[in-house]
Design an enzyme around this catalytic site. Structure first.
Site, short mmCIF file in Angstrom:
data_model
loop_
_atom_site.label_atom_id
_atom_site.label_comp_id
_atom_site.label_asym_id
_atom_site.label_seq_id
_atom_site.Cartn_x
_atom_site.Cartn_y
_atom_site.Cartn_z
N GLU A 62 134.61 85.32 45.24
CA GLU A 62 133.27 85.58 44.66
C GLU A 62 132.95 87.07 44.70
O GLU A 62 132.16 87.56 43.90
CB GLU A 62 132.17 84.91 45.49
CG GLU A 62 132.04 83.42 45.35
CD GLU A 62 131.00 82.92 46.38
OE1 GLU A 62 130.05 83.66 46.75
OE2 GLU A 62 131.18 81.78 46.84
N ASP A 94 143.05 86.83 62.66
CA ASP A 94 143.71 86.69 63.95
C ASP A 94 144.07 85.22 64.21
O ASP A 94 143.25 84.33 63.96
CB ASP A 94 142.74 87.19 65.03
CG ASP A 94 143.37 87.30 66.40
OD1 ASP A 94 144.29 88.13 66.54
OD2 ASP A 94 142.94 86.59 67.32
#
Ligand code: NOJ
Length: 566
Positions: free
Chosen positions: A270, A219
């Site tokens: 990751e 956002d």
């Protein structure tokens, strides 16, 4: 037809899902209400999840369902790691996620890093601990100006109208400092120069990644960094009203913002494994397009909503320009384009296109405003979506557009909840009209949204657009979307190359998507007054509206076809 002119090279068909996915935006308040309080909830979504699997989308983006006092419909988050009781519990979320996984639907959650709610534990501490405290330094508190500090620290205004600053009462009861809120008073901006804010959001990212989400819609991705010294800004705060580069405003699109996203990208990577790649998509209302494209550099966002496309007038030259321009910019960074026509912040495209002048339009439409031509809007919306879903890259679909829902343009003021409406004293109508609960069943209370009514009134026009009225009905908008999504997948259009299909006139947008094993598909959108004939040997796969008696494409209609042997 002469030889096509290339625009975009194909992507490997085994490329990660996000390069070609169609992602459906669920606005949880308005999708389906299981507990009967008139507000949609997670159980309501889980109960009807098969509908989305049948529709044929790849992933779901959920607007915020976190704990929130709902000053801005949940974009004011009090606890980023918990579900608001209005929507259910974390167990409900886990049940939803498990069923989504079974149905092959990935989940993208909304991350709101620019601001929290005033009820966030950090903001409460900031109020309690007073000026100069460690807690206050996580937000943007400043002393006021003028006699006794009674004037705000600078002249910034809120995107929702009014001042961007609110004065607090200090713990000793005296009038105190001011805090910055680019949006509602209930949405204090974090101070992203503070390492504690970085650490907290990295921890929130890990929390949801460990719960298995496929990614984040971020956002206000263009707002986190404010120019040092908070210099005055005489222009508007609302990006759609800023003419010229957005970063002229000292609170939008500042260069340092990209460092944050590089760190997040490394963190997200990751957790990515082949077939379970995790992503982030930027909500960045940035101009010019060259600066917007910086957000999808290879070590930043995977996707960024193509708001230029959303706002493009339904006109042939403008559409051609935005398609070619968007692909060139995204290709320059090896990113997919992310097409979108509607979301919970803009007038639905079935209504935007119902006016003589299309394009940006107003921020909301009210009963006193000129009303759209609903039939025209729907015809064009179907044509526009048929064009969009033929384009390579990723695309977002906003709940209800698959039903052809219009904006609620005559909602009485007393029902309006958008803070924009209230903060501008009604001068800006705001976004309630695109957030109205979905119609599922024509002959049921609240059109089947739930047994307890609907938090916003539904217009009468929703009755005939209910899911039960369209399912299995040839030519319905719902069946059009299903067909488009199936064909898009069968022909691998999301990873196809794209070229202009030459030989059509100026009033037509005509493109060939080279597709994959399913074969090339040509899309033709006729925006002119006269029907357009298809080339000899064209086999129509789908069209957004009926063709003429002799098989030509009428005005405001799009067609997909193949040429050559079956
Ligand atoms: C963008 C969201 O999409 C919108 O609904 C919200 O009001 C603002 N950001 C503030 O969070």
């Amino acid at each position: 037809m002469t030889m096509p002119t290339p625009l975009h090279s194909p992507t490997a068909t085994d490329a990660p899902w996000w390069r070609h996915a169609v992602i459906y935006q669920v606005y949880p308040r308005s999708w389906s209400d299981a507990d009967g309080d008139g507000i949609g909830d997670l159980r309501g979504i889980t109960d009807r999840l098969e509908y989305l699997a049948d529709l044929g989308v790849d992933a779901l983006w959920f607007s915020p369902f976190y704990r929130s006092p709902m000053a801005d419909a949940g974009y004011d988050v009090a606890d980023y790691r918990d579900i608001d009781p209005l929507f259910g519990t974390m167990d409900d979320y886990d049940a939803l996620a498990a069923k989504a996984a079974d149905l092959g639907l990935r989940i993208i959650v909304d991350l709101v890093p620019n601001h929290s709610s005033v009820e966030h534990v950090w903001f409460r501490a900031a109020l309690a601990d007073g000026p100069g405290s460690e807690a206050r330094a996580r937000y943007i508190f400043r002393d006021g100006t003028g006699p006794g500090g009674s004037e705000p620290p600078n002249n910034w205004t809120s995107v929702f109208g009014g001042r961007a600053w609110t004065r607090v009462t200090e713990p000793d009861g005296t009038p105190g400092q001011w805090y910055l809120h680019l949006f509602d008073t209930g949405q204090p901006d974090f101070d992203w120069t503070n390492p504690q804010v970085h650490a907290e959001f990295e921890s929130i990212l890990r929390f949801w990644l460990e719960r298995g989400v496929a990614g984040f819609r971020v956002d206000v991705a263009h707002g986190l960094i404010k120019r040092a010294g908070l210099p005055p800004w005489d222009g508007p705060a609302e990006t759609r009203d800023i003419t010229g580069p957005t970063n002229a405003a000292p609170f939008w699109d500042q260069d340092e913002i990209h460092d944050i996203y590089r760190r997040w990208r490394a963190l997200i990577d990751e957790y990515s494994t082949p077939g379970h790649e995790r992503i982030m998509c930027a909500e960045a209302w940035v101009t010019p397009p060259e600066r917007a494209a910086l957000y999808v550099r290879p070590d930043e966002f995977h996707q960024s909503f193509n708001f230029d496309y959303l706002y493009t007038p339904f006109e042939p030259a403008a559409l051609r320009d935005v398609i070619a321009g968007s692909l060139a910019l995204a290709d320059g960074y090896g990113a997919p384009t992310t097409w979108v026509l509607s979301n919970h912040d803009v007038v639905r495209h079935a209504t935007r296109y119902g006016y003589a002048t299309t394009g940006r339009g107003a921020l909301g439409i009210g009963p006193q405003d000129p009303q759209p031509d609903a039939a025209l809007g729907l015809r064009r919306a179907r044509a526009a979506t048929t064009l969009m879903l033929a384009l390579p890259g990723s695309a977002y679909v906003y709940q209800g557009e698959e039903l052809g829902l219009p904006e609620h343009t005559t909602m009485p003021s007393e029902f309006r909840q958008d803070p924009t409406f209230h903060r501008t004293h009604g001068a800006v109508i705001g976004r309630d009209g695109c957030r109205v609960p979905l119609p599922w069943v024509k002959d049921a209370p609240a059109y089947g949204f739930g047994p307890g009514g609907s938090w916003l009134p539904q217009p009468a026009s929703y009755a005939d657009l209910a899911v039960d009225q369209q399912t299995g009905v040839k030519g319905s908008t719902l069946e059009l979307y299903r067909t488009l999504l199936r064909l898009r997948r069968e022909h691998s259009l999301g990873t196809g190359g794209l070229a202009w299909a030459d030989g059509f006139g100026d009033e037509v947008v005509a493109l060939v998507n080279t597709g994959g094993e399913g074969g090339a598909v040509t899309v033709v959108t006729n925006l002119g007054a006269e029907p357009v004939a298809l080339p000899a040997g064209a086999r129509v796969l789908v069209s957004s509206g009926a063709l003429t008696g002799d098989g030509a494409v009428p005005t405001d209609t799009s067609v997909w076809f193949t040429v050559g042997a079956a």
